[in-house]
Design an enzyme around this catalytic site. Sequence first.
Site, PDB file in Angstrom:
ATOM      1  N   ASN A  11       9.776   0.019  -5.310  1.00 40.75           N
ATOM      2  CA  ASN A  11       9.706   0.746  -6.574  1.00 40.75           C
ATOM      3  C   ASN A  11       8.903   2.021  -6.306  1.00 40.75           C
ATOM      4  O   ASN A  11       7.694   1.948  -6.156  1.00 40.75           O
ATOM      5  CB  ASN A  11       9.012  -0.137  -7.626  1.00 40.75           C
ATOM      6  CG  ASN A  11       8.740   0.624  -8.908  1.00 40.75           C
ATOM      7  OD1 ASN A  11       9.312   1.688  -9.147  1.00 40.75           O
ATOM      8  ND2 ASN A  11       7.862   0.073  -9.742  1.00 40.75           N
ATOM      9  N   TRP A  12       9.626   3.136  -6.260  1.00 47.49           N
ATOM     10  CA  TRP A  12       8.943   4.388  -5.910  1.00 47.49           C
ATOM     11  C   TRP A  12       8.247   5.037  -7.107  1.00 47.49           C
ATOM     12  O   TRP A  12       7.630   6.092  -6.968  1.00 47.49           O
ATOM     13  CB  TRP A  12       9.940   5.363  -5.288  1.00 47.49           C
ATOM     14  CG  TRP A  12      10.227   5.068  -3.840  1.00 47.49           C
ATOM     15  CD1 TRP A  12       9.611   4.142  -3.050  1.00 47.49           C
ATOM     16  CD2 TRP A  12      11.205   5.718  -3.011  1.00 47.49           C
ATOM     17  NE1 TRP A  12      10.138   4.173  -1.783  1.00 47.49           N
ATOM     18  CE2 TRP A  12      11.119   5.128  -1.732  1.00 47.49           C
ATOM     19  CE3 TRP A  12      12.145   6.722  -3.216  1.00 47.49           C
ATOM     20  CZ2 TRP A  12      11.947   5.530  -0.667  1.00 47.49           C
ATOM     21  CZ3 TRP A  12      12.964   7.121  -2.168  1.00 47.49           C
ATOM     22  CH2 TRP A  12      12.850   6.528  -0.914  1.00 47.49           C
ATOM     23  N   LYS A  13       8.386   4.463  -8.266  1.00 50.23           N
ATOM     24  CA  LYS A  13       7.739   5.015  -9.469  1.00 50.23           C
ATOM     25  C   LYS A  13       8.004   6.529  -9.549  1.00 50.23           C
ATOM     26  O   LYS A  13       9.086   6.971  -9.190  1.00 50.23           O
ATOM     27  CB  LYS A  13       6.246   4.694  -9.458  1.00 50.23           C
ATOM     28  CG  LYS A  13       5.978   3.234  -9.128  1.00 50.23           C
ATOM     29  CD  LYS A  13       4.567   2.830  -9.362  1.00 50.23           C
ATOM     30  CE  LYS A  13       4.392   1.398  -8.887  1.00 50.23           C
ATOM     31  NZ  LYS A  13       3.174   0.787  -9.359  1.00 50.23           N
ATOM     32  N   HIS A  97       8.969  -3.505 -16.206  1.00 49.71           N
ATOM     33  CA  HIS A  97       7.838  -3.296 -15.289  1.00 49.71           C
ATOM     34  C   HIS A  97       6.556  -3.135 -16.105  1.00 49.71           C
ATOM     35  O   HIS A  97       6.584  -2.610 -17.218  1.00 49.71           O
ATOM     36  CB  HIS A  97       8.083  -2.057 -14.424  1.00 49.71           C
ATOM     37  CG  HIS A  97       7.067  -1.893 -13.347  1.00 49.71           C
ATOM     38  ND1 HIS A  97       5.852  -1.277 -13.566  1.00 49.71           N
ATOM     39  CD2 HIS A  97       7.059  -2.308 -12.054  1.00 49.71           C
ATOM     40  CE1 HIS A  97       5.152  -1.302 -12.440  1.00 49.71           C
ATOM     41  NE2 HIS A  97       5.865  -1.927 -11.510  1.00 49.71           N
ATOM     42  N   GLU A  99       4.238  -1.111 -16.015  1.00 47.69           N
ATOM     43  CA  GLU A  99       3.934   0.257 -16.494  1.00 47.69           C
ATOM     44  C   GLU A  99       4.799   0.612 -17.698  1.00 47.69           C
ATOM     45  O   GLU A  99       4.373   1.364 -18.572  1.00 47.69           O
ATOM     46  CB  GLU A  99       4.103   1.255 -15.339  1.00 47.69           C
ATOM     47  CG  GLU A  99       2.937   1.144 -14.368  1.00 47.69           C
ATOM     48  CD  GLU A  99       3.298   1.307 -12.899  1.00 47.69           C
ATOM     49  OE1 GLU A  99       4.329   1.941 -12.598  1.00 47.69           O
ATOM     50  OE2 GLU A  99       2.558   0.779 -12.052  1.00 47.69           O
ATOM     51  N   GLU A 169       4.680 -10.185 -11.340  1.00 46.19           N
ATOM     52  CA  GLU A 169       3.742  -9.139 -10.914  1.00 46.19           C
ATOM     53  C   GLU A 169       2.498  -9.189 -11.790  1.00 46.19           C
ATOM     54  O   GLU A 169       2.486  -8.618 -12.892  1.00 46.19           O
ATOM     55  CB  GLU A 169       4.395  -7.758 -11.072  1.00 46.19           C
ATOM     56  CG  GLU A 169       5.646  -7.570 -10.260  1.00 46.19           C
ATOM     57  CD  GLU A 169       5.903  -6.095 -10.007  1.00 46.19           C
ATOM     58  OE1 GLU A 169       5.871  -5.705  -8.840  1.00 46.19           O
ATOM     59  OE2 GLU A 169       6.094  -5.341 -10.962  1.00 46.19           O
ATOM     60  N   GLY A 175      -0.996  -1.986  -7.654  1.00 45.41           N
ATOM     61  CA  GLY A 175      -1.613  -0.718  -7.287  1.00 45.41           C
ATOM     62  C   GLY A 175      -3.123  -0.781  -7.121  1.00 45.41           C
ATOM     63  O   GLY A 175      -3.779   0.249  -7.049  1.00 45.41           O
ATOM     64  N   SER A 215       0.455  -5.264  -4.713  1.00 45.08           N
ATOM     65  CA  SER A 215      -0.248  -4.922  -3.469  1.00 45.08           C
ATOM     66  C   SER A 215       0.291  -5.658  -2.242  1.00 45.08           C
ATOM     67  O   SER A 215      -0.470  -6.085  -1.379  1.00 45.08           O
ATOM     68  CB  SER A 215      -1.755  -5.133  -3.641  1.00 45.08           C
ATOM     69  OG  SER A 215      -2.239  -4.321  -4.690  1.00 45.08           O
ATOM     70  N   GLY A 236       5.328  -1.379  -4.523  1.00 47.01           N
ATOM     71  CA  GLY A 236       5.088  -0.011  -4.972  1.00 47.01           C
ATOM     72  C   GLY A 236       4.524   0.828  -3.838  1.00 47.01           C
ATOM     73  O   GLY A 236       5.249   1.307  -2.970  1.00 47.01           O
ATOM     74  N   GLY A 237       3.202   0.964  -3.807  1.00 43.68           N
ATOM     75  CA  GLY A 237       2.517   1.852  -2.865  1.00 43.68           C
ATOM     76  C   GLY A 237       2.979   1.739  -1.420  1.00 43.68           C
ATOM     77  O   GLY A 237       3.244   2.754  -0.763  1.00 43.68           O
TER      78      GLY A 237
HETATM   79  C1  PEP Z   1       4.914  -2.336  -8.482  1.00 44.51           C
HETATM   80  O1  PEP Z   1       4.820  -1.207  -8.914  1.00 44.51           O
HETATM   81  O2  PEP Z   1       5.824  -3.062  -8.878  1.00 44.51           O
HETATM   82  C2  PEP Z   1       3.929  -2.793  -7.501  1.00 44.51           C
HETATM   83  C3  PEP Z   1       3.934  -4.048  -7.165  1.00 44.51           C
HETATM   84  O3  PEP Z   1       3.062  -1.845  -6.992  1.00 44.51           O
HETATM   85  P1  PEP Z   1       2.036  -2.059  -5.750  1.00 44.51           P
HETATM   86  O4  PEP Z   1       2.837  -2.649  -4.620  1.00 44.51           O
HETATM   87  O5  PEP Z   1       1.555  -0.679  -5.439  1.00 44.51           O
HETATM   88  O6  PEP Z   1       0.962  -2.962  -6.211  1.00 44.51           O
END
Ligand code: PEP
Length: 254
Positions: A11-13, A97, A99, A169, A175, A215, A236-237
């Site tokens: 997920n590149w947000k 998600h 966010e 999640e 994040g 994470s 994500g990250g």
């Molecule tokens: C996400 O945005 O779905 C996520 C899990 O982010 P991260 O891996 O950065 O925690």
Amino acid sequence: MKKRIPILAANWKMHKTIEEMREFFSSFLPLVEGVSGRQIVIAPSFVGIMEACRLTSGSQVKIAAQNMYFEEQGAFTGEISPLMIRSAGAGTVILGHSERRHVFGEGDELISKKVKSAVDHGLHAILCIGETLEERNQGQTGEVLGRQLGKGLSKLNGDDFVGISIAYEPVWAIGTGQTASIEQIQKAHDFVRLTVAEHAGEPVAEQIRILYGGSVKPGNVKQIMELEDVDGALVGGASLEPESFAGIVKFEEN
Ligand code: PEP
């Protein structure tokens, strides 16, 4: 060997311009060439979908959208429909998600309409659920997951369930660099599978993929993926750098 084909999803947000995306794929695709037995999904921004599809055509990488509205068209300024996502070339959409829920105020009812619409339009939906730290500390994790899942699945019937996966999640792990413990992940995934069985029956619960997100990194993915009820990761990250996401995709090698 996993019972269900794992999904490693990025997920590149709100990251990466078209030029940055091109650079990513020119390094990433050779790193995952020939990797088998898993699905690799990347969700760039809406404006990147068409170019990402072009760049990955002929590879095993599939492109997803990060969100959508449930209507096909109309006066919904700033929104994207399932038909648009399909015509841009993506086959999967991430919905609910954290966010979207916590920054943009999306509720369970809206998310359930999106899930149904995605499936009706032939998109694979990844429904995200997860508790906040406050909810966990107050012992409400089960209640929150049960509600988000129950509502999220409430408009689906029969074969619709083939078109979805769930991503657990925990909001406090997204994040933050703070991964949920192995015990917390297995317990939550077990709960999610049981809850799916209650809503949709045992056969559906047995085949549905439940991804963990929060994470995930090359250094912890192997341990997480070894859990019986973990069928993938939503990242994500650590999905923003080619080497890092390739390390996650090739999780057994870490
Ligand atoms: C996400 O945005 O779905 C996520 C899990 O982010 P991260 O891996 O950065 O925690």
